[in-house]
Write a protein that holds these residues in place. Structure first.
Motif, PDB file in Angstrom:
ATOM      1  N   LYS A  93       0.836  -1.202   0.000  1.00 29.11           N
ATOM      2  CA  LYS A  93       0.000   0.000   0.000  1.00 29.11           C
ATOM      3  C   LYS A  93       0.872   1.254   0.000  1.00 29.11           C
ATOM      4  CE  LYS A  93      -3.662  -0.551   2.428  1.00 29.11           C
ATOM      5  NZ  LYS A  93      -4.594  -0.734   3.527  1.00 29.11           N
ATOM      6  N   ILE A  94       0.386   2.293  -0.666  1.00 30.76           N
ATOM      7  CA  ILE A  94       0.983   3.626  -0.617  1.00 30.76           C
ATOM      8  C   ILE A  94      -0.129   4.583  -0.235  1.00 30.76           C
ATOM      9  CG2 ILE A  94       2.182   5.457  -1.870  1.00 30.76           C
ATOM     10  CD1 ILE A  94       3.093   3.345  -3.890  1.00 30.76           C
ATOM     11  N   SER A  95       0.112   5.390   0.793  1.00 34.53           N
ATOM     12  CA  SER A  95      -0.945   6.300   1.231  1.00 34.53           C
ATOM     13  C   SER A  95      -0.368   7.628   1.712  1.00 34.53           C
ATOM     14  CB  SER A  95      -1.776   5.653   2.342  1.00 34.53           C
ATOM     15  OG  SER A  95      -0.949   5.282   3.420  1.00 34.53           O
ATOM     16  N   THR A  96      -1.239   8.620   1.718  1.00 34.70           N
ATOM     17  CA  THR A  96      -0.953   9.919   2.327  1.00 34.70           C
ATOM     18  C   THR A  96      -1.771   9.941   3.619  1.00 34.70           C
ATOM     19  OG1 THR A  96      -2.812  11.061   1.293  1.00 34.70           O
ATOM     20  CG2 THR A  96      -0.759  11.001   0.036  1.00 34.70           C
ATOM     21  N   PRO A  97      -1.621  10.965   4.437  1.00 35.10           N
ATOM     22  CA  PRO A  97      -2.475  11.026   5.630  1.00 35.10           C
ATOM     23  C   PRO A  97      -3.972  11.084   5.287  1.00 35.10           C
ATOM     24  CG  PRO A  97      -0.614  12.491   5.885  1.00 35.10           C
ATOM     25  CD  PRO A  97      -0.574  11.988   4.466  1.00 35.10           C
ATOM     26  N   ASP A  98      -4.300  11.516   4.053  1.00 30.84           N
ATOM     27  CA  ASP A  98      -5.704  11.696   3.668  1.00 30.84           C
ATOM     28  C   ASP A  98      -6.327  10.532   2.912  1.00 30.84           C
ATOM     29  OD1 ASP A  98      -5.495  14.242   4.750  1.00 30.84           O
ATOM     30  OD2 ASP A  98      -4.893  15.112   2.827  1.00 30.84           O
TER      31      ASP A  98
END
Length: 177
Positions: A93-98
């Motif tokens: 997975k790749i994510s930002t805080p949002d």
């Protein structure tokens, strides 16, 4: 003390049903760095904050590097083999805080959550249509040199592939005509 810790971890994995996979999650926050390409032609990347500089294959077709948010630290979730790691990570997975930018556990075809399982690679290569229509059916060509490979499997891909194979087979009655 080490034996007690190992036994506790092993029992914890058994309780979660992951003993056969022997993987654990690793999270790193930072920015990706890229090399031109990996051994199979896919871009290779690493997270700039990883002290081990472990590499992983970048999901270029699902998330082109040019679409990353600028000046935002990303959280990378990897599945890492518990034993005998070769320095490579499996990107989960790749994510930002949002929001989540990429999730390997979601089937591209059916948009369903997949599960990780251990499969035996097939000596016979899959039909080209299988790779397009059912990319997560669990068939892996025997090109890795390994007896068992851990992969994502979509139950819908597997069911539809089985149905497709049944429809493509020539029955003995129709073949005699």
């Amino acid at each position: 003390m080490t034996v007690v810790w190992f036994a506790a971890c092993h029992l914890g994995m058994l309780a979660r049903g992951q003993a056969a996979l022997r993987e654990h999650e690793t999270r790193l926050t930072g920015k990706p760095s890229f090399s031109s390409s990996g051994p199979d032609g896919c871009p290779e990347a690493w997270v700039d904050t990883d002290p081990k500089a472990r590499r992983f294959t970048w999901p270029q077709s699902e998330l082109p590097a040019g679409e990353l948010p600028a000046d935002t630290a990303l959280t990378f979730t990897f599945l890492e083999p518990v034993f005998f790691t070769q320095g490579h990570l499996v990107l989960a997975k790749i994510s930002t805080p949002d929001k989540v930018l990429y999730d390997a556990s979601i089937c591209r075809v059916h948009r369903e959550t997949m599960h990780r399982t251990v499969v035996t690679p097939d000596a016979k290569p899959p039909h080209p249509a299988e790779l397009t229509l059912f990319p997560n059916c669990g068939r892996i060509p025997k090109c890795t040199g390994q007896n068992q490979v851990t992969t994502w499997v979509c139950d819908s891909c597997r069911r539809e592939r089985d149905r497709w194979l049944d429809q493509c087979r020539i029955s003995p009655v129709s073949a005699a005509r």
